[in-house]
Design an enzyme around this catalytic site. Structure first.
Site, PDB file in Angstrom:
ATOM      1  N   ASP A  49       0.833  -1.198   0.000  1.00 57.10           N
ATOM      2  CA  ASP A  49       0.000   0.000   0.000  1.00 57.10           C
ATOM      3  C   ASP A  49       0.874   1.257   0.000  1.00 57.10           C
ATOM      4  OD1 ASP A  49      -2.098   1.908   0.626  1.00 57.10           O
ATOM      5  OD2 ASP A  49      -3.256   0.219   1.411  1.00 57.10           O
ATOM      6  N   THR A  90      -6.822   3.601  -2.387  1.00 53.70           N
ATOM      7  CA  THR A  90      -6.693   2.178  -2.061  1.00 53.70           C
ATOM      8  C   THR A  90      -7.779   1.275  -2.645  1.00 53.70           C
ATOM      9  OG1 THR A  90      -5.545   2.781  -0.051  1.00 53.70           O
ATOM     10  CG2 THR A  90      -6.513   0.589  -0.091  1.00 53.70           C
ATOM     11  N   ASN A 111     -12.390   5.356  -2.271  1.00 53.82           N
ATOM     12  CA  ASN A 111     -12.580   4.567  -1.052  1.00 53.82           C
ATOM     13  C   ASN A 111     -14.011   4.798  -0.570  1.00 53.82           C
ATOM     14  OD1 ASN A 111      -9.971   3.583  -0.980  1.00 53.82           O
ATOM     15  ND2 ASN A 111      -9.229   5.270   0.299  1.00 53.82           N
ATOM     16  N   ASP A 316       1.290   2.354   4.011  1.00 53.72           N
ATOM     17  CA  ASP A 316       0.433   3.518   3.739  1.00 53.72           C
ATOM     18  C   ASP A 316       0.233   4.370   4.986  1.00 53.72           C
ATOM     19  OD1 ASP A 316      -1.535   4.919   1.869  1.00 53.72           O
ATOM     20  OD2 ASP A 316      -2.865   4.401   3.528  1.00 53.72           O
ATOM     21  N   ASP A 363      -1.006  -0.167  -4.740  1.00 54.55           N
ATOM     22  CA  ASP A 363      -2.365   0.303  -5.070  1.00 54.55           C
ATOM     23  C   ASP A 363      -2.375   1.779  -5.476  1.00 54.55           C
ATOM     24  OD1 ASP A 363      -1.661   1.075  -2.491  1.00 54.55           O
ATOM     25  OD2 ASP A 363      -3.717   0.908  -1.726  1.00 54.55           O
ATOM     26  N   HIS A 364      -1.224   2.463  -5.338  1.00 59.47           N
ATOM     27  CA  HIS A 364      -0.998   3.859  -5.714  1.00 59.47           C
ATOM     28  C   HIS A 364       0.348   4.201  -5.137  1.00 59.47           C
ATOM     29  CE1 HIS A 364      -1.782   4.718  -1.528  1.00 59.47           C
ATOM     30  NE2 HIS A 364      -2.898   4.003  -1.637  1.00 59.47           N
TER      31      HIS A 364
HETATM   32 ZN    ZN Z   1      -3.622   2.594  -0.446  1.00 62.04          ZN
HETATM   33 ZN    ZN Z   2      -3.315   6.172   1.732  1.00 62.81          ZN
END
Ligand code: ZN
Ligand code: ZN
Length: 558
Positions: A49, A90, A111, A316, A363-364
């Site tokens: 993440d 995410t 999200n 993250d 995821d980014h």
């Molecule tokens: Zn994320």
């Molecule tokens: Zn984040």
């Protein structure tokens, strides 16, 4: 008859020896049969993440041989791999990796987002129609029902007549649920708080299996309630900024944002086990639980391919709080490298080296802390949302006589009230355009697009291409805002993500193991290419909304 038979036999023998003789003369080796598909016993999908691509290169000298380096050196590295849509967050990230498409098709547009039909905010994995399992809280009331298409994991289940097992594991519910798909055997996530238990939803089962109950009953999680010091001497962490600085958050109960972080001393002020999320120990707990799943579910034990989807969420939480240039993030990645090595060596032992396939992506990514960029003379900044709102409301009042024409602002998208506009006899396209032009005049806003533009045009590259891939006609808003490069709407400490800019889109993609070539590419690959690549490798149908392309060069088919 006998003579004829004899002559034919002799002739046949001659021909065989002739062919044999010719082959030998060529001295060419027998070609290996080309498999139509590979059947690893287990596929392990790993999502880190908020992992930026440059974490691989910046911390390279700190990594051991068995984790990231093993995946890169023995596997395939896609060096120019990008998210091809925004918002880069995410829920959409995990969904796009596993569905092979973007929010325009799979429908996970954030999200959380404003649901136009329900007239309220919804959570990507929230589902009141199911009960929590393993907790008395509502944290288990989840399902993948808002995801409109199938995942690579669903396709594996369909292909194997539901015999291949699929398990999703992550601290974050959405990081476990969306990758595991609609047909998963199970997805598990971390409750945090007082218990530190792993929980699930009645969408999957009515009761936790014994191995999960045993894991929860063990003192495994408690062993991580300890001070967070750096794994190696902090003076060797030369790849990150000063330990004490103005770009990091300050945890409740601490007087400095520098190491060490005495987690037991600040435990109660910071949500108890939720504090573990914001430390590298959250990743270690995830690895422990994933390995317990491997054992408890006998994953990779037979010839039918199973799938373990793991997402490491602590990277993250640490990035949001301490920023991408912090000593904390460096230590978190050095420790994650060790957890990866532990997972790979266990897979060697339990499933067998060469019998499993791994991919690792994110995821980014995330932005450098803008206040640090500003101090380094790089254009960056923070959107003044309060000031913008005030100015904008004045504009709405003056133009339409009411601020009610705007229903919501989320994920840099504005949702207009179509009914009110119709009652006021205002054309929707005109309103979108007028509002977009107004917002473009605000400081920190670089570009604006309208929903109408997303409908009418087919963008092929650049920022509008990325916005369009994230634009779902039924779910997305009326006006889309793009902040200046380097600008965010966030606190002055820590990093975030969500934009269509390159620092949020560039993430690693490593593939390793059965059916994977050794090598690398600098050709652009996109996040929606991962699922069709794995589908091609396994010889199974693509997820039903796939828009990505298989990456041919990573696969061993010749
Ligand atoms: Zn994320
Ligand atoms: Zn984040």
């Amino acid at each position: 008859m006998r003579t004829t038979n004899l002559i034919l036999s002799v002739l046949a023998l001659c021909m065989i020896s002739l062919t044999y003789g010719q082959r030998r003369k060529n001295n060419a080796p027998e070609p290996e049969p080309v498999p139509i598909a590979h059947s690893p016993k287990l596929v392990v999908g790993i999502v880190v993440d908020q992992m930026r691509y440059d974490y691989l290169t910046r911390f390279w000298n700190q990594y051991g041989e068995g984790g990231f380096k093993r995946l890169v050196n023995e596997g395939f590295n896609c060096k120019n791999n990008h998210f091809n849509y925004a918002p880069t967050s995410t829920g959409p990230g995990h969904t796009s990796i596993y569905t092979g498409t973007t929010p325009a098709v799979h429908g996970i547009i954030g999200n959380d987002w404003f649901d136009k039909e329900l007239g309220k905010d919804v959570y990507c994995a929230g589902d009141d129609s199911y009960a929590s399992v393993g907790t008395t809280s509502n944290l288990g009331q989840m399902s993948p029902h808002r995801m409109l298409t199938t995942t690579i994991t669903d396709q594996l289940r369909l292909h194997t007549q539901m015999r291949g097992k699929v398990i999703g594991v992550a601290l974050k519910d959405r990081g476990a649920i969306l990758p595991a798909g609609h047909t998963a055997n199970a997805a598990y996530w971390f409750e945090g708080g007082e218990t530190g238990n792993w929980i699930t939803s009645s969408y999957y089962m009515d009761e936790l299996p014994q191995w999960v109950a045993d894991f929860n009953a063990s003192d495994k999680v408690e062993t991580y309630k300890k001070p967070w010091t750096t794994l190696k001497p902090i003076e060797t962490y030369v790849e990150s900024g000063l330990d004490a600085n103005n770009y990091e958050g300050l945890q409740k109960g601490e007087t400095s944002n520098a190491f060490p972080h005495d987690l037991p001393a600040i435990w109660d002020q910071n949500g108890q086990f939720d504090l573990i999320r914001r430390s590298p120990y959250g990743n270690s707990i995830t690895a422990d639980f994933a390995l317990a799943a491997l054992e408890g579910e006998d994953l990779g034990a037979d010839t039918i391919t199973d799938f373990l989807a793991i997402s490491f969420s602590s990277t993250d939480y640490v990035g949001h709080f301490f920023g991408v240039n912090s000593k904390e993030i460096e230590d978190t990645y050095i420790r994650l490298d060790q957890d990866l090595a532990r997972i790979l060596s266990t897979l060697d032992e339990k499933v067998g080296k060469g019998e499993y396939t791994v991919f690792l992506t994110a995821d980014h990514a995330a932005i450098h802390v803008p206040s640090y960029l500003m101090d380094s003379k790089i254009p960056a900044g923070y959107l003044d949302m309060g000031g913008m709102r005030e100015k904008f409301n004045t504009f709405l009042q003056y133009t339409y006589g009411t601020t009610d024409v705007v229903r919501d602002l989320s994920n840099y998208q504005l949702f207009l009230d179509h009914t009110i506009l119709a009652n006021l006899d205002i054309d929707l396209d005109d309103a979108q355009e007028a509002i977009a032009k107004e917002l473009l005049s605000y400081e920190g806003i670089a570009q604006v697009y309208t929903g109408q533009q997303m409908w009418e045009n087919q963008y092929t590259h650049g920022i509008p291409y990325i916005l369009q891939n994230g634009y779902n006609q039924k779910r997305s808003g009326d006006v889309l805002l793009v902040p200046n490069v380097g600008y965010i709407s966030y606190s002055r400490t820590g990093s975030t993500h969500g934009s269509p800019q390159i620092y949020d889109t560039h993430v690693p993609l490593l593939l390793y193991g059965k059916g994977i070539q050794q090598g690398s590419t600098v050709n652009r690959t996109e996040i929606s290419d991962i699922a069709p690549t794995i589908a091609t490798l396994l010889g199974i149908a693509f997820p039903n909304g796939t828009t990505g392309q298989p990456i041919g060069e990573v696969m061993k088919f010749d």
